[in-house]
Design an enzyme around this catalytic site. Sequence first.
Site, PDB file in Angstrom:
ATOM      1  N   PHE A 146     -32.815 -49.170  70.268  1.00 51.77           N
ATOM      2  CA  PHE A 146     -32.604 -48.050  69.349  1.00 51.77           C
ATOM      3  C   PHE A 146     -33.792 -47.109  69.579  1.00 51.77           C
ATOM      4  O   PHE A 146     -34.938 -47.550  69.603  1.00 51.77           O
ATOM      5  CB  PHE A 146     -32.599 -48.579  67.913  1.00 51.77           C
ATOM      6  CG  PHE A 146     -32.193 -47.581  66.884  1.00 51.77           C
ATOM      7  CD1 PHE A 146     -30.860 -47.426  66.542  1.00 51.77           C
ATOM      8  CD2 PHE A 146     -33.139 -46.792  66.247  1.00 51.77           C
ATOM      9  CE1 PHE A 146     -30.478 -46.499  65.580  1.00 51.77           C
ATOM     10  CE2 PHE A 146     -32.766 -45.868  65.287  1.00 51.77           C
ATOM     11  CZ  PHE A 146     -31.432 -45.722  64.946  1.00 51.77           C
ATOM     12  N   ASP A 212     -36.470 -56.909  66.088  1.00 49.30           N
ATOM     13  CA  ASP A 212     -35.855 -55.921  65.210  1.00 49.30           C
ATOM     14  C   ASP A 212     -34.487 -56.463  64.798  1.00 49.30           C
ATOM     15  O   ASP A 212     -33.596 -56.642  65.634  1.00 49.30           O
ATOM     16  CB  ASP A 212     -35.722 -54.588  65.956  1.00 49.30           C
ATOM     17  CG  ASP A 212     -35.147 -53.488  65.066  1.00 49.30           C
ATOM     18  OD1 ASP A 212     -34.326 -53.809  64.186  1.00 49.30           O
ATOM     19  OD2 ASP A 212     -35.505 -52.318  65.271  1.00 49.30           O
ATOM     20  N   TYR A 237     -30.309 -51.162  54.559  1.00 46.78           N
ATOM     21  CA  TYR A 237     -29.164 -50.322  54.152  1.00 46.78           C
ATOM     22  C   TYR A 237     -27.938 -50.543  55.020  1.00 46.78           C
ATOM     23  O   TYR A 237     -26.934 -49.888  54.822  1.00 46.78           O
ATOM     24  CB  TYR A 237     -29.563 -48.836  54.146  1.00 46.78           C
ATOM     25  CG  TYR A 237     -30.211 -48.326  55.419  1.00 46.78           C
ATOM     26  CD1 TYR A 237     -29.448 -48.012  56.535  1.00 46.78           C
ATOM     27  CD2 TYR A 237     -31.593 -48.168  55.498  1.00 46.78           C
ATOM     28  CE1 TYR A 237     -30.052 -47.555  57.697  1.00 46.78           C
ATOM     29  CE2 TYR A 237     -32.200 -47.710  56.654  1.00 46.78           C
ATOM     30  CZ  TYR A 237     -31.419 -47.402  57.757  1.00 46.78           C
ATOM     31  OH  TYR A 237     -32.023 -46.955  58.907  1.00 46.78           O
ATOM     32  N   LYS A 238     -28.016 -51.473  55.978  1.00 49.59           N
ATOM     33  CA  LYS A 238     -26.859 -51.775  56.827  1.00 49.59           C
ATOM     34  C   LYS A 238     -26.116 -52.971  56.215  1.00 49.59           C
ATOM     35  O   LYS A 238     -25.506 -52.836  55.171  1.00 49.59           O
ATOM     36  CB  LYS A 238     -27.312 -51.973  58.269  1.00 49.59           C
ATOM     37  CG  LYS A 238     -27.858 -50.654  58.864  1.00 49.59           C
ATOM     38  CD  LYS A 238     -28.502 -50.784  60.227  1.00 49.59           C
ATOM     39  CE  LYS A 238     -29.022 -49.418  60.694  1.00 49.59           C
ATOM     40  NZ  LYS A 238     -29.868 -49.502  61.886  1.00 49.59           N
ATOM     41  N   ARG A 382     -17.830 -47.285  67.679  1.00 51.46           N
ATOM     42  CA  ARG A 382     -18.399 -48.493  67.075  1.00 51.46           C
ATOM     43  C   ARG A 382     -17.625 -48.863  65.834  1.00 51.46           C
ATOM     44  O   ARG A 382     -17.371 -48.017  64.974  1.00 51.46           O
ATOM     45  CB  ARG A 382     -19.847 -48.257  66.638  1.00 51.46           C
ATOM     46  CG  ARG A 382     -20.860 -48.263  67.712  1.00 51.46           C
ATOM     47  CD  ARG A 382     -22.277 -48.476  67.162  1.00 51.46           C
ATOM     48  NE  ARG A 382     -22.556 -47.856  65.862  1.00 51.46           N
ATOM     49  CZ  ARG A 382     -23.683 -48.006  65.195  1.00 51.46           C
ATOM     50  NH1 ARG A 382     -24.642 -48.783  65.668  1.00 51.46           N
ATOM     51  NH2 ARG A 382     -23.874 -47.403  64.042  1.00 51.46           N
TER      52      ARG A 382
END
Length: 407
Positions: A146, A212, A237-238, A382
């Site tokens: 990322f 991560d 928040y995922k 995705r």
Amino acid sequence: MSEPTTPEITVTGTAGPGPAVSALAAKAAELDAADELAACRDLFAIDDTVYLDGNSLGALPRHVPARMQEVITREWGALRIRSWEESGWWTAPERVGDRIAPLVGAAPGTVVVGDSTSVNVFKALVAAVRTAGPDRDEVLVDATTFPTDGYIADSAARMTGRRLVPYTPGDPIGPRAAAVLINHVDYRTGRLHDLPALTAQAHMAGAMTVWDLCHSAGALPVGLAEHGVDFAVGCTYKYLNGGPGSPAFLYVRPGLQPSFDSPLPGWNSHADPFGMTPEYTPATGAPRGRIGTPDILSMLALESALDVWDGVSIKAVRAKSLVLTDFFLECVRHLPVEQVTPQSHAERGSQVSLRCENAGAVMKELISRGVVGDFRQPDVLRFGFTPLYVGFGDALRAARVLGEVLG
Ligand SMILES: *Cc1c(COP(=O)(O)O)cnc(C)c1O
């Protein structure tokens, strides 16, 4: 509200050549009926949208607004400054960390919540490099990471006088490696990396590991303590549904806590924050990972959101995730898309990435038809599967709408 547990999934038309839609619908109904996590869906504010973007922003647990109302009107509005103590605001970073710890296989007292993942990558990576000897001048970074992790790692390497070395998980790790930063699940492809093996390999080479967990925390078992991971960071928040921009978490292995040398030693990480002394004495344990005043509203929304995990095992979440993504892959098998996410369960996170032409436009059309995933450059669709609120009927509907859009 769509009802994933009823067999009446409306089926009209076909998803193009391939298995009979009615057979897939029957299978979806059967899987939904047998789904031990199906009841969790009612804990969330989900309309009849098929929401497959929980890997970007988890859905709202329905009880959170009432809790936030209380936090704002009573804790902030009425108690004001007293809430730092009386409402437990001051200790929220460690308390919420202890709620996340079991979800990532960490012991109590090893996870602290605060700041963004980007900031925590910086803290962990610089601390890891400082722990390694001066002859270790390389910082290895997952080459397809990322972007934020790569940008931060580059700066951290320059600041500590090290060299950034692109690394593909599984590559040999040499004797000059100070630290290795790896994404547990690749955000674009959905590929799951072998955390136990890669951690062991780094340790054999004498390097520190920084994992991560943004796309694995809340999606699959991580086993931080079991596998001896040194540092880990992740979003809340995922898959943890903490709300937009909810604070991230930082894990430091217990054995490293006493030597953890944060590059951002703010007053909140001081052993005696209210002593207000000019000399810095670091706190012991998880609070050493703090910086400044925590963002209480977001943190308490996250704390409340974590209630949905009460009585839920991350193993059951993983089991459902794999059946769900298998089923979605079966449903899209005959569509003109290229499967990006690995077939093998051992290498699959909780998302399915598909490649097709005009992927950006295709995703826009899907969203307008009530199937929400997202698009990642250059050509990737995705679809995130959050086992707590996505059912098998949803997976079939997403595949059917995708078939219509592509057809
Ligand atoms: C989502 C994500 C981030 C986000 O970082 P923020 O600082 O919260 O913006 C970082 N790393 C990975 C791998 C991610 O998937």
